[in-house]
Scaffold this motif. Sequence first.
Motif, PDB file in Angstrom:
ATOM      1  N   LEU A 335       0.818  -1.206   0.000  1.00 48.89           N
ATOM      2  CA  LEU A 335       0.000   0.000   0.000  1.00 48.89           C
ATOM      3  C   LEU A 335       0.855   1.262   0.000  1.00 48.89           C
ATOM      4  O   LEU A 335       0.472   2.281  -0.584  1.00 48.89           O
ATOM      5  CB  LEU A 335      -0.928  -0.009   1.219  1.00 48.89           C
ATOM      6  CG  LEU A 335      -2.041  -1.064   1.202  1.00 48.89           C
ATOM      7  CD1 LEU A 335      -2.746  -1.120   2.550  1.00 48.89           C
ATOM      8  CD2 LEU A 335      -3.038  -0.790   0.082  1.00 48.89           C
ATOM      9  N   PHE A 336       2.029   1.201   0.631  1.00 46.03           N
ATOM     10  CA  PHE A 336       2.917   2.366   0.661  1.00 46.03           C
ATOM     11  C   PHE A 336       3.307   2.796  -0.747  1.00 46.03           C
ATOM     12  O   PHE A 336       3.481   4.001  -1.010  1.00 46.03           O
ATOM     13  CB  PHE A 336       4.176   2.053   1.467  1.00 46.03           C
ATOM     14  CG  PHE A 336       5.171   3.177   1.495  1.00 46.03           C
ATOM     15  CD1 PHE A 336       5.090   4.176   2.445  1.00 46.03           C
ATOM     16  CD2 PHE A 336       6.189   3.265   0.542  1.00 46.03           C
ATOM     17  CE1 PHE A 336       5.995   5.236   2.466  1.00 46.03           C
ATOM     18  CE2 PHE A 336       7.097   4.310   0.547  1.00 46.03           C
ATOM     19  CZ  PHE A 336       6.997   5.294   1.513  1.00 46.03           C
ATOM     20  N   TYR A 337       3.456   1.825  -1.655  1.00 44.37           N
ATOM     21  CA  TYR A 337       3.925   2.157  -3.000  1.00 44.37           C
ATOM     22  C   TYR A 337       2.912   2.953  -3.815  1.00 44.37           C
ATOM     23  O   TYR A 337       3.220   3.406  -4.915  1.00 44.37           O
ATOM     24  CB  TYR A 337       4.344   0.876  -3.742  1.00 44.37           C
ATOM     25  CG  TYR A 337       5.739   0.436  -3.359  1.00 44.37           C
ATOM     26  CD1 TYR A 337       6.862   1.038  -3.905  1.00 44.37           C
ATOM     27  CD2 TYR A 337       5.928  -0.570  -2.416  1.00 44.37           C
ATOM     28  CE1 TYR A 337       8.133   0.656  -3.532  1.00 44.37           C
ATOM     29  CE2 TYR A 337       7.205  -0.967  -2.039  1.00 44.37           C
ATOM     30  CZ  TYR A 337       8.307  -0.348  -2.607  1.00 44.37           C
ATOM     31  OH  TYR A 337       9.573  -0.721  -2.231  1.00 44.37           O
ATOM     32  N   PHE A 338       1.702   3.131  -3.274  1.00 41.58           N
ATOM     33  CA  PHE A 338       0.777   4.057  -3.920  1.00 41.58           C
ATOM     34  C   PHE A 338       1.370   5.464  -3.962  1.00 41.58           C
ATOM     35  O   PHE A 338       1.090   6.240  -4.879  1.00 41.58           O
ATOM     36  CB  PHE A 338      -0.561   4.097  -3.169  1.00 41.58           C
ATOM     37  CG  PHE A 338      -1.560   3.086  -3.646  1.00 41.58           C
ATOM     38  CD1 PHE A 338      -2.068   3.152  -4.929  1.00 41.58           C
ATOM     39  CD2 PHE A 338      -1.993   2.071  -2.802  1.00 41.58           C
ATOM     40  CE1 PHE A 338      -2.997   2.221  -5.379  1.00 41.58           C
ATOM     41  CE2 PHE A 338      -2.923   1.133  -3.235  1.00 41.58           C
ATOM     42  CZ  PHE A 338      -3.414   1.208  -4.531  1.00 41.58           C
ATOM     43  N   ALA A 339       2.196   5.802  -2.971  1.00 41.14           N
ATOM     44  CA  ALA A 339       2.763   7.156  -2.883  1.00 41.14           C
ATOM     45  C   ALA A 339       3.707   7.455  -4.045  1.00 41.14           C
ATOM     46  O   ALA A 339       3.497   8.430  -4.784  1.00 41.14           O
ATOM     47  CB  ALA A 339       3.463   7.351  -1.540  1.00 41.14           C
ATOM     48  N   PRO A 340       4.779   6.661  -4.255  1.00 41.32           N
ATOM     49  CA  PRO A 340       5.648   6.960  -5.395  1.00 41.32           C
ATOM     50  C   PRO A 340       4.959   6.810  -6.743  1.00 41.32           C
ATOM     51  O   PRO A 340       5.270   7.543  -7.689  1.00 41.32           O
ATOM     52  CB  PRO A 340       6.804   5.967  -5.238  1.00 41.32           C
ATOM     53  CG  PRO A 340       6.296   4.895  -4.346  1.00 41.32           C
ATOM     54  CD  PRO A 340       5.325   5.557  -3.436  1.00 41.32           C
ATOM     55  N   ILE A 341       4.018   5.878  -6.837  1.00 45.17           N
ATOM     56  CA  ILE A 341       3.266   5.734  -8.090  1.00 45.17           C
ATOM     57  C   ILE A 341       2.476   7.012  -8.367  1.00 45.17           C
ATOM     58  O   ILE A 341       2.434   7.505  -9.503  1.00 45.17           O
ATOM     59  CB  ILE A 341       2.330   4.511  -8.018  1.00 45.17           C
ATOM     60  CG1 ILE A 341       3.149   3.221  -7.995  1.00 45.17           C
ATOM     61  CG2 ILE A 341       1.364   4.501  -9.206  1.00 45.17           C
ATOM     62  CD1 ILE A 341       2.343   1.984  -7.636  1.00 45.17           C
ATOM     63  N   THR A 342       1.857   7.563  -7.316  1.00 42.43           N
ATOM     64  CA  THR A 342       1.132   8.834  -7.464  1.00 42.43           C
ATOM     65  C   THR A 342       2.080   9.942  -7.889  1.00 42.43           C
ATOM     66  O   THR A 342       1.741  10.786  -8.732  1.00 42.43           O
ATOM     67  CB  THR A 342       0.442   9.212  -6.143  1.00 42.43           C
ATOM     68  OG1 THR A 342      -0.477   8.176  -5.768  1.00 42.43           O
ATOM     69  CG2 THR A 342      -0.305  10.530  -6.266  1.00 42.43           C
ATOM     70  N   GLY A 343       3.282   9.956  -7.306  1.00 39.07           N
ATOM     71  CA  GLY A 343       4.279  10.956  -7.695  1.00 39.07           C
ATOM     72  C   GLY A 343       4.638  10.862  -9.169  1.00 39.07           C
ATOM     73  O   GLY A 343       4.757  11.886  -9.851  1.00 39.07           O
TER      74      GLY A 343
END
Length: 508
Positions: A335-343
Amino acid sequence: MAADEKAVSSLELQMPTEKEDARNGYLLDAQQLGSDVGSLKTAADGHTILIPQPSEDPNDPLNWSSWKKHLVLLSISVVAFLPDFGTAMGSVTQIPQAKTWHMPVATIQESVAINTMLSGISGLFVVALSNYFGRAPVLFWMRLIVIATVIWYAAAKSYNSFLGARILVGFFVGVGQSGGLMWIKDMFFFHELPRKINIWSVFIISSPYLGPFMASFVIWRLSWHWVYWIYAILNYAVFIIIVLFVDETFFDRNLAIEKQPAWKSRLLRLTGFERHCRYSFIEALSRPLIAVSKIPVIIITIFYFLNFAWTIGVNATIATWLNKYYHFDGESTGLFYFAPITGCILGAISGHWLHDFIGSLYMKRHYGKIDPEARLYIIYGASALTGTAVLLLGQALQHKWHYMAVAVLDAAQLIGVNIISTAVNAYLLDAYPEAPGEVDAWIVVGRTMGGFMATYIDLPWVEKQGAGKVLGIQAAITWSSVALVIFLQTFGKKLRRWQGPMEFPSAG
């Protein structure tokens, strides 16, 4: 003539070559020519000059329909997505692999570094072979080798076996990343390039985050072996896309229409049995070496090395830090990897408009012309954002700030890196339009060598000195590297004029 083009006059006008455009500036606004516009072909707006001017040959990729161009572009982009997607999965699988093989995580991580390095080095061979055999055949056969060997990942019973798979697949999987600019340059006009590069680039930049994102959920429910079985399936699916949609884009504009080779079958072109390239093998091999003799190419390669390294370093170690400091399990890490993907997505969306906006402003102030160095202005703001995000990310990890702060800073770093990536590709492509594949290959070398170095040193470095100090140093390097951009904007045009364009051996 492509459907969205039209002639603006029947008067005679001698168009400058692209090499002359790179030297003196690209004139895009036909209105600056007044009545002396010749029989120039323009875009649908009636005043944007098409560079290069397309031939009357329907087989000219510049004349292909929009849907065919974008199918090929998306196919190449998906291919370019897979190398770092597969490599970065190792940042998540290395923890259960270390338990399976009773080895330190740092040792398992070496396979990630080696895979990254080989995918970059192989790009020089990809470009050279593409100039001899053609773009499509090299893509087809190298991807065929990949799908024949990628299941080795999942079937590996020992670390040495897994490392062997990393080495073999790593060398052949880089096709699509290296040389991607060749395909884009072959199919699209000058004014379209930044947006098309941006599309291709976001697949590459987002792939190291989508890989761990997928791997985290698979490990949570299944095992690390299944991560690589799924990766194998994806590679087979992409190979089917290549067979269905990809066509050869090489087209020799120096040949008259009557001398152009006959186009017979797309599948024959894809497999190399219908060959259009005209360089000898020695001539094709010499092109990447000639490209790196140009000072702007060397400077951009070093600049990208100094910027992208820390992005890969953070990504290769973030799962370890989340597990160590925040006790994240597989689901939480995923779920954390949603952050860099959003970036990555935000970087692509903003870049879609910003690159053209800055280019338009530059042309308004320079009478409808744009110099390659204009592509670099956007880097100042992007580097400021990237460096600041890296600095604060180090503090967040060092002092165990809330994980949401880590997520936001990781995303912010990716927004800047995405914008920088499009800018450096567009700059070298504009500066050396005669060598799109070669400049792309050296940019990839800079990126992957930076990733190779950072993957090796980041984990033990942070463990020894702490995230705050280490990432602070990396932020300082990111900011300091902007001096290279200032140098190019000050002296780049003079350097290019002094060294001249890339002169390759003539095709025969």
